[in-house]
Design a protein around this motif. Structure first.
Motif, PDB file in Angstrom:
ATOM      1  N   ASN A 308       0.820  -1.210   0.000  1.00 38.33           N
ATOM      2  CA  ASN A 308       0.000   0.000   0.000  1.00 38.33           C
ATOM      3  C   ASN A 308       0.858   1.265   0.000  1.00 38.33           C
ATOM      4  O   ASN A 308       0.466   2.292  -0.568  1.00 38.33           O
ATOM      5  N   THR A 309       2.042   1.184   0.619  1.00 34.77           N
ATOM      6  CA  THR A 309       2.970   2.315   0.556  1.00 34.77           C
ATOM      7  C   THR A 309       3.405   2.566  -0.878  1.00 34.77           C
ATOM      8  O   THR A 309       3.484   3.722  -1.331  1.00 34.77           O
ATOM      9  N   MET A 310       3.694   1.490  -1.621  1.00 30.11           N
ATOM     10  CA  MET A 310       4.097   1.645  -3.023  1.00 30.11           C
ATOM     11  C   MET A 310       2.984   2.304  -3.841  1.00 30.11           C
ATOM     12  O   MET A 310       3.240   3.173  -4.683  1.00 30.11           O
ATOM     13  N   THR A 311       1.743   1.903  -3.582  1.00 31.55           N
ATOM     14  CA  THR A 311       0.619   2.518  -4.289  1.00 31.55           C
ATOM     15  C   THR A 311       0.555   4.015  -4.010  1.00 31.55           C
ATOM     16  O   THR A 311       0.425   4.842  -4.924  1.00 31.55           O
ATOM     17  N   GLU A 312       0.645   4.367  -2.730  1.00 29.61           N
ATOM     18  CA  GLU A 312       0.536   5.772  -2.356  1.00 29.61           C
ATOM     19  C   GLU A 312       1.693   6.596  -2.918  1.00 29.61           C
ATOM     20  O   GLU A 312       1.501   7.729  -3.373  1.00 29.61           O
ATOM     21  N   LEU A 313       2.895   6.053  -2.895  1.00 26.26           N
ATOM     22  CA  LEU A 313       4.044   6.790  -3.432  1.00 26.26           C
ATOM     23  C   LEU A 313       3.937   6.977  -4.935  1.00 26.26           C
ATOM     24  O   LEU A 313       4.319   8.027  -5.479  1.00 26.26           O
ATOM     25  N   ALA A 314       3.413   5.968  -5.631  1.00 24.64           N
ATOM     26  CA  ALA A 314       3.246   6.084  -7.079  1.00 24.64           C
ATOM     27  C   ALA A 314       2.260   7.195  -7.421  1.00 24.64           C
ATOM     28  O   ALA A 314       2.421   7.892  -8.436  1.00 24.64           O
ATOM     29  N   HIS A 315       1.242   7.378  -6.582  1.00 26.69           N
ATOM     30  CA  HIS A 315       0.217   8.392  -6.843  1.00 26.69           C
ATOM     31  C   HIS A 315       0.513   9.727  -6.165  1.00 26.69           C
ATOM     32  O   HIS A 315      -0.244  10.692  -6.356  1.00 26.69           O
ATOM     33  N   ASN A 316       1.575   9.780  -5.389  1.00 26.97           N
ATOM     34  CA  ASN A 316       1.978  11.022  -4.715  1.00 26.97           C
ATOM     35  C   ASN A 316       3.471  11.267  -4.962  1.00 26.97           C
ATOM     36  O   ASN A 316       4.304  11.087  -4.071  1.00 26.97           O
ATOM     37  N   PRO A 317       3.824  11.669  -6.189  1.00 31.33           N
ATOM     38  CA  PRO A 317       5.234  11.790  -6.562  1.00 31.33           C
ATOM     39  C   PRO A 317       6.017  12.792  -5.720  1.00 31.33           C
ATOM     40  O   PRO A 317       7.225  12.636  -5.537  1.00 31.33           O
ATOM     41  N   ASP A 318       5.344  13.830  -5.188  1.00 27.74           N
ATOM     42  CA  ASP A 318       6.061  14.788  -4.357  1.00 27.74           C
ATOM     43  C   ASP A 318       6.548  14.136  -3.064  1.00 27.74           C
ATOM     44  O   ASP A 318       7.674  14.384  -2.607  1.00 27.74           O
ATOM     45  N   VAL A 319       5.700  13.287  -2.485  1.00 23.27           N
ATOM     46  CA  VAL A 319       6.106  12.550  -1.282  1.00 23.27           C
ATOM     47  C   VAL A 319       7.220  11.573  -1.628  1.00 23.27           C
ATOM     48  O   VAL A 319       8.203  11.428  -0.879  1.00 23.27           O
ATOM     49  N   GLN A 320       7.083  10.896  -2.755  1.00 24.84           N
ATOM     50  CA  GLN A 320       8.112   9.931  -3.175  1.00 24.84           C
ATOM     51  C   GLN A 320       9.459  10.622  -3.357  1.00 24.84           C
ATOM     52  O   GLN A 320      10.492  10.110  -2.908  1.00 24.84           O
ATOM     53  N   ASP A 321       9.474  11.793  -3.997  1.00 21.64           N
ATOM     54  CA  ASP A 321      10.732  12.511  -4.222  1.00 21.64           C
ATOM     55  C   ASP A 321      11.377  12.915  -2.899  1.00 21.64           C
ATOM     56  O   ASP A 321      12.601  12.824  -2.732  1.00 21.64           O
ATOM     57  N   LYS A 322      10.552  13.357  -1.954  1.00 23.86           N
ATOM     58  CA  LYS A 322      11.082  13.771  -0.658  1.00 23.86           C
ATOM     59  C   LYS A 322      11.666  12.575   0.094  1.00 23.86           C
ATOM     60  O   LYS A 322      12.742  12.678   0.709  1.00 23.86           O
ATOM     61  N   ALA A 323      10.978  11.449   0.040  1.00 19.92           N
ATOM     62  CA  ALA A 323      11.472  10.250   0.718  1.00 19.92           C
ATOM     63  C   ALA A 323      12.761   9.751   0.073  1.00 19.92           C
ATOM     64  O   ALA A 323      13.701   9.350   0.766  1.00 19.92           O
ATOM     65  N   ARG A 324      12.827   9.791  -1.254  1.00 16.42           N
ATOM     66  CA  ARG A 324      14.039   9.326  -1.940  1.00 16.42           C
ATOM     67  C   ARG A 324      15.222  10.250  -1.628  1.00 16.42           C
ATOM     68  O   ARG A 324      16.353   9.770  -1.434  1.00 16.42           O
ATOM     69  N   ALA A 325      14.965  11.537  -1.586  1.00 19.79           N
ATOM     70  CA  ALA A 325      16.047  12.468  -1.256  1.00 19.79           C
ATOM     71  C   ALA A 325      16.609  12.163   0.125  1.00 19.79           C
ATOM     72  O   ALA A 325      17.828  12.239   0.337  1.00 19.79           O
ATOM     73  N   GLU A 326      15.741  11.831   1.068  1.00 16.33           N
ATOM     74  CA  GLU A 326      16.225  11.476   2.399  1.00 16.33           C
ATOM     75  C   GLU A 326      17.058  10.195   2.343  1.00 16.33           C
ATOM     76  O   GLU A 326      18.125  10.111   2.968  1.00 16.33           O
ATOM     77  N   VAL A 327      16.591   9.197   1.602  1.00 14.70           N
ATOM     78  CA  VAL A 327      17.345   7.941   1.478  1.00 14.70           C
ATOM     79  C   VAL A 327      18.728   8.216   0.912  1.00 14.70           C
ATOM     80  O   VAL A 327      19.748   7.721   1.422  1.00 14.70           O
ATOM     81  N   GLN A 328      18.799   9.005  -0.142  1.00  9.58           N
ATOM     82  CA  GLN A 328      20.095   9.300  -0.764  1.00  9.58           C
ATOM     83  C   GLN A 328      21.008  10.053   0.197  1.00  9.58           C
ATOM     84  O   GLN A 328      22.211   9.767   0.276  1.00  9.58           O
ATOM     85  N   ARG A 329      20.444  10.996   0.935  1.00 11.03           N
ATOM     86  CA  ARG A 329      21.243  11.771   1.889  1.00 11.03           C
ATOM     87  C   ARG A 329      21.772  10.892   3.025  1.00 11.03           C
ATOM     88  O   ARG A 329      22.953  10.974   3.391  1.00 11.03           O
ATOM     89  N   VAL A 330      20.912  10.035   3.542  1.00  9.88           N
ATOM     90  CA  VAL A 330      21.314   9.177   4.660  1.00  9.88           C
ATOM     91  C   VAL A 330      22.318   8.125   4.206  1.00  9.88           C
ATOM     92  O   VAL A 330      23.307   7.832   4.913  1.00  9.88           O
TER      93      VAL A 330
END
Length: 503
Positions: A308-330
């Motif tokens: 369900n997280t994958m579904t929500e991230l696919a439909h909410n690209p702004d949230v996905q981008d923010k989460a990915r940026a955190e992953v890359q930074r960490v």
């Protein structure tokens, strides 16, 4: 007899000074709930919302001819879950220790037996032991990434629910049973097949497990309804016993759940946890059941939440981008690796997962059984004390609470900002309970979060998620007849591989 049935569902609660949702004879307050044609979370949400609008702290309903009390007020929920827990220790789930020993697990057990077992098993999920298990989880996450790359290369949408179930099956297989399940490599591996069967309940099984658990002994005797598939029971018992006996003979250690159960069996405690428990060692006949419930709770709930997280991230690209940026930074901070320590720095990723579990809680409702007569700490409508007799059941409507607009503005919208430190501080403590609460809170919640964060971080590191063309099931619709909350469809998304930096 007919008159007794009608009286049982017309006024039982009002006579006790509690708002009463009158029921029909036989089926109770909701025909759709009784026939399992409606998602149970939605049924209880209606009762909860109506009671909230009236300012009622609770509401009495009927499932069949059985009276149940749905809790609404936060202070009342706290009293039942924590303050007066001794009166509400049991879940009321059926189990058969003699004929179906895998059902005699920590989730189902009651009374002093549950208390003793919980005391013994709690130390298995400390931070130190989670850190020791993490390499096993990490290896499965990297295997999942390899499978996803192959799937993405085909250009076809990927059914994430099934693939993530294979990931969590491999994780729990290695951590709880000490074997390589290999379901990521082979979708039809025996472990995955049996995992599907474990949650593939018949109509009668779900009825007696979830709608009328008090009638389960009758169903077992007269309808030969088992609490779980016999083949599933034989498989998991055999696999665990073979590995357990091998560990005992060979003294092999893998820092997994099997090792910890073996320590408790032989010593009555875990290494480094002080004196031996005065209540003694775990009985041999229920040791496999504890690994089994770890498997059930760990693979299905986590894979559904991740899907369900994958579904929500696919439909909410702004949230996905923010989460990915955190992953890359960490990851840059931790040498490019997803380590146990790195997971603790992924705070926004945790918010994303928490928000998903708010919208899609694994248990739409939680039940507790009264273990001794209890006077409700509320003002009744008739001015008399409202007493719950021993054996009665109360319902905590998790899904309804999670969708309450008083606690979550625009409650049906996916918004990880609901879980900033400030937002959590502003809410009542019992407005969010995806793992339960109080002494019976999920014992493996740390492991579940570790597994989910590792899997999600791996996916965001390597892929962009996009809605599959033609998919119209957003927001997802809930399936009515499942033990754990599930949504319709295979949750198909497109995976776009990300180019590594420097290429």
């Amino acid at each position: 007899m007919a008159i007794l049935v009608v009286c049982r569902t017309t006024g039982f609660w009002s006579r006790r000074g509690i708002t009463d949702v009158q029921g029909w004879p036989i089926v109770g307050s909701s025909l759709r709930y009784y026939l399992q044609t409606e998602y149970r979370g939605h049924t209880m949400q209606r009762f909860y919302t109506e009671a909230r609008a009236k300012g009622d702290p609770c509401v009495g309903i009927y499932i069949g001819t059985t009276p149940l009390l749905v809790l609404v007020d936060q202070d009342l929920i706290r009293a039942i879950m924590v303050k007066d827990f001794s009166h509400f220790m049991n879940r009321g789930m059926p189990y058969d220790r003699e004929n179906e020993p895998l059902t005699a697990n920590l989730f189902n057990l009651e009374g002093n037996e549950w208390r003793s077992l919980r005391h013994k098993l709690t130390p298995t999920f400390t931070s130190g032991r989670m850190r020791a298990m993490f390499p096993l989880v990490s290896a499965c996450a990297e295997e999942m990434a390899a499978v996803l790359r192959a799937e993405a290369a085909s250009g076809e949408p990927v059914a994430m629910f099934e693939l993530l179930a294979r990931f969590t099956t491999d994780v729990i297989g290695t951590c709880a049973f000490g074997i390589q399940a290999n379901t990521l490599k082979d979708p039809e591996a025996e472990f995955r097949v049996m995992g599907r069967k474990a949650f593939n309940f018949t109509l009668l099984q779900t009825f007696f497990l979830l709608i009328a658990p008090q009638a389960a002994p009758f169903a077992k005797k007269f309808f030969d309804v088992t609490l779980m598939d016999r083949g599933v029971s034989r498989f998991f018992t055999r696999v665990f016993q073979e590995n357990f006996e091998y560990r005992q003979r060979s003294n092999v250690q893998r820092h997994d759940f099997v090792d910890l159960l073996l320590q408790i069996k032989t010593k009555g405690k875990l290494d480094g946890d002080g004196k031996e428990d005065s209540t003694g060692k775990i009985d041999d006949d229920i040791i496999p059941a504890q690994a089994f419930v770890f498997f059930l709770a760990g693979f299905e709930t986590s894979s559904s939440a991740l899907g369900n997280t994958m579904t929500e991230l696919a439909h909410n690209p702004d949230v996905q981008d923010k989460a990915r940026a955190e992953v890359q930074r960490v990851l840059a901070k931790h040498g490019g690796q997803i380590t146990y320590e790195a997971l603790h720095d992924l705070t926004y990723l945790e918010q994303v997962i928490e928000e998903t579990m708010r919208l899609y809680p694994a248990a739409s409702n939680m039940g507790r059984v009264v273990t001794e007569d209890y006077t409700l700490p509320i003002s009744s409508k008739n001015g008399k004390p409202s007493v719950l007799q021993k054996g009665m059941k109360v319902i905590i409507p998790t899904f309804a609470i999670h969708r309450d607009p008083e606690f979550y503005p625009d409650p049906d919208k996916f918004n990880p900002d609901n879980f900033t430190a400030e937002a959590k501080q502003a809410r009542p403590n019992y407005a969010y309970m995806p793992f339960g609460e109080g002494p019976r809170i999920c014992i493996g919640l740390r492991f579940a979060m570790m597994q989910m964060k590792a899997g999600l971080a791996t996916v965001l590191r390597d892929f962009r998620l996009e809605p599959a063309p033609g998919v119209r099931d957003y927001p997802p619709q809930f399936l009515p007849r499942t033990f754990v909350t599930q949504t319709r469809g295979g949750n198909k998304v497109h995976l776009r591989p990300l180019q590594p930096k420097g290429t």
